[in-house]
Design a protein around this motif. Structure first.
Motif, mmCIF file in Angstrom:
data_model
loop_
_atom_site.group_PDB
_atom_site.id
_atom_site.type_symbol
_atom_site.label_atom_id
_atom_site.label_comp_id
_atom_site.label_asym_id
_atom_site.label_seq_id
_atom_site.Cartn_x
_atom_site.Cartn_y
_atom_site.Cartn_z
ATOM 1 N N SER A 114 0.869 -1.055 0.010
ATOM 2 C CA SER A 114 -0.021 -0.076 0.043
ATOM 3 C C SER A 114 0.874 1.229 0.016
ATOM 4 O O SER A 114 1.898 1.337 0.368
ATOM 5 N N GLY A 115 0.477 2.336 -0.572
ATOM 6 C CA GLY A 115 1.145 3.604 -0.555
ATOM 7 C C GLY A 115 0.061 4.503 -1.290
ATOM 8 O O GLY A 115 -0.820 4.344 -1.747
ATOM 9 N N PHE A 116 0.556 5.894 -0.842
ATOM 10 C CA PHE A 116 0.080 6.960 -1.481
ATOM 11 C C PHE A 116 0.196 6.853 -3.133
ATOM 12 O O PHE A 116 1.271 6.969 -3.418
ATOM 13 N N ILE A 145 6.989 9.439 4.210
ATOM 14 C CA ILE A 145 6.666 9.985 5.576
ATOM 15 C C ILE A 145 5.189 9.824 5.982
ATOM 16 O O ILE A 145 4.959 9.543 7.133
ATOM 17 N N ALA A 146 4.162 10.103 4.976
ATOM 18 C CA ALA A 146 2.979 10.197 5.182
ATOM 19 C C ALA A 146 2.282 8.655 5.630
ATOM 20 O O ALA A 146 1.518 8.573 6.546
ATOM 21 N N LYS A 147 2.911 7.780 4.981
ATOM 22 C CA LYS A 147 2.709 6.447 5.314
ATOM 23 C C LYS A 147 2.760 5.972 6.608
ATOM 24 O O LYS A 147 2.149 5.419 7.283
ATOM 25 N N MET A 148 4.029 6.553 6.853
ATOM 26 C CA MET A 148 4.541 6.126 8.347
ATOM 27 C C MET A 148 3.631 6.796 9.407
ATOM 28 O O MET A 148 3.465 5.934 10.538
ATOM 29 N N PHE A 149 3.340 7.915 9.187
ATOM 30 C CA PHE A 149 2.351 8.602 10.175
ATOM 31 C C PHE A 149 0.902 7.951 10.288
ATOM 32 O O PHE A 149 0.465 7.805 11.489
ATOM 33 N N VAL A 150 0.494 7.578 9.188
ATOM 34 C CA VAL A 150 -0.659 6.620 9.122
ATOM 35 C C VAL A 150 -0.573 5.422 10.102
ATOM 36 O O VAL A 150 -1.285 5.196 10.744
ATOM 37 N N GLY A 151 0.803 4.534 9.825
ATOM 38 C CA GLY A 151 0.911 3.657 10.599
ATOM 39 C C GLY A 151 0.935 4.118 12.159
ATOM 40 O O GLY A 151 0.399 3.227 13.073
ATOM 41 N N GLU A 152 1.581 5.112 12.332
ATOM 42 C CA GLU A 152 1.823 5.365 13.993
ATOM 43 C C GLU A 152 0.023 5.663 14.295
ATOM 44 O O GLU A 152 0.037 5.391 15.515
#
Lengths: 198, 146
Positions: A114-116, A145-152
């Motif tokens: 998944s990814g933007f 960065i956005a993906k990791m933020f979503v993960g957090e």
């Protein structure tokens, strides 16, 4: 979950994952995951099971693309793992991956693939900065960065749910609480000037 | 102070592309599909209860159906996050004049996992570019050899 062929299941059935992931990347596509392995490994490891070479779809090789977000690397999980090149970590990853249940595998695949969309992210960045010149690496970094933020956020929301002893799908209240906690930790960039007239 | 429930944009939820004081139209649900897969990957439920009833026995793979309001909220949060990130990056970049990738990396200096991930992505991008260049050169050589 995007491709009809589901090469992931094909690769999974191989059960003898190839070992050398890295170097001969030929015309692969970049994407936000580090799945830039592009089915290289099966062809590059003579020691791997002979069936591995045939199961790899050649499509990924010819199409390179920054635009082609959907055209993803087929042979994802068992190839280039996050710790590119470190044999011990890779061996550990292989060991763990081989023991996944189907549901875990499906989730992991979702997580990796998944990814933007680059196009959407680029549009967003252009509209924020007001300038047309957004380089491709910048889009890549922003998406990562956005993906990791979503993960957090999702993980913190899950923690909130276990604290409240709730089950089921994640609800907005959990996300808001997770967001509040991340803000307290300082992981959310705060504007130095407060936003007026919203 | 943000009322985070309303989301960062002043656009009504129902409308798809209603312009407001900002000069661009922002549609809703731009990242919806991506977010659904991402949420599933990070730990959200595969099926909400009604889809579980519908799909019992028919789905061989898990498909992701997080709550739509959760997805919408996440999209708002992500857009706000990226916006704030870019604004902060522009503040540091303003002295230089151009916005560079390094500005993002500088912003992430405190957050090690993200920083490592960014450098990893960038180096992989470089590798791919080199590989593609080498590939093209090989093709040319093959073409000229014949």
């Amino acid at each position: 979950m995007k491709q009809s062929k589901d090469p992931f299941e094909v690769a999974f059935e191989e059960s003898s994952p190839p070992d050398s992931p890295v170097e001969e990347i030929v015309g692969g596509q970049i994407e936000d995951e580090d799945d830039a392995n592009v089915n290289v490994h099966p062809t590059s490891t003579p020691s791997a099971a002979p069936s591995s070479g045939t199961t790899v779809p050649p499509t990924a090789k010819s199409k390179d693309e920054d635009e082609e977000e959907e055209e993803e690397n087929m042979d994802v999980e068992l190839g280039k793992l996050p710790t590119s090149g470190d044999p011990h970590k890779m061996a550990k990853m292989q060991a763990i991956l081989s023991q996944f249940t189907e549901e875990q595998m499906s989730r992991y695949e979702s997580f990796r693939r998944s990814g933007f969309q680059k196009a959407n992210m680029k549009k967003l960045l252009v509209s924020i900065t007001g300038s047309q010149k957004i380089s491709a690496p910048m889009t890549i970094v922003a998406s990562g960065i956005a993906k990791m933020f979503v993960g957090e956020l999702v993980e913190t929301a899950r923690m909130v749910m276990t604290e409240r002893k709730e089950t089921g799908p994640i609800r907005p209240c959990h996300i808001r609480e997770a967001y509040r906690r991340l803000k307290l930790e300082g992981k959310v960039p705060r504007r130095s000037v407060s936003r007026l007239f919203r | 102070m943000n009322s985070s429930s309303a989301g960062p944009s002043s656009k009504p939820r129902a409308g798809s592309s209603q312009p407001s004081d900002s000069s661009f139209k922002r549609k809703r649900g731009v990242f919806q599909k991506d977010l659904q897969h991402m949420m599933y990957g990070f730990g959200d439920d595969a099926n909400t209860s009604w889809t579980a009833l519908l799909s019992a026995g028919f789905l061989s793979k898990q498909s992701s159906h997080p709550l739509p309001e959760t997805v919408a909220l996440l999209e708002d949060i992500v857009v706000e996050y990226v916006t704030d990130l870019v604004h902060k990056a522009q503040e540091t970049a303003s002295k230089r004049g151009k916005l560079l990738t390094e500005d993002f990396l500088f912003l992430m200096r405190k957050d090690l996992p993200k920083l490592n991930r960014c450098t990893e992505l960038l180096s992989m991008n470089e590798e791919l570019k080199q590989a593609r260049k080498a590939f093209d050169v090989d093709e040319e050589k093959l073409a000229t050899m014949e």
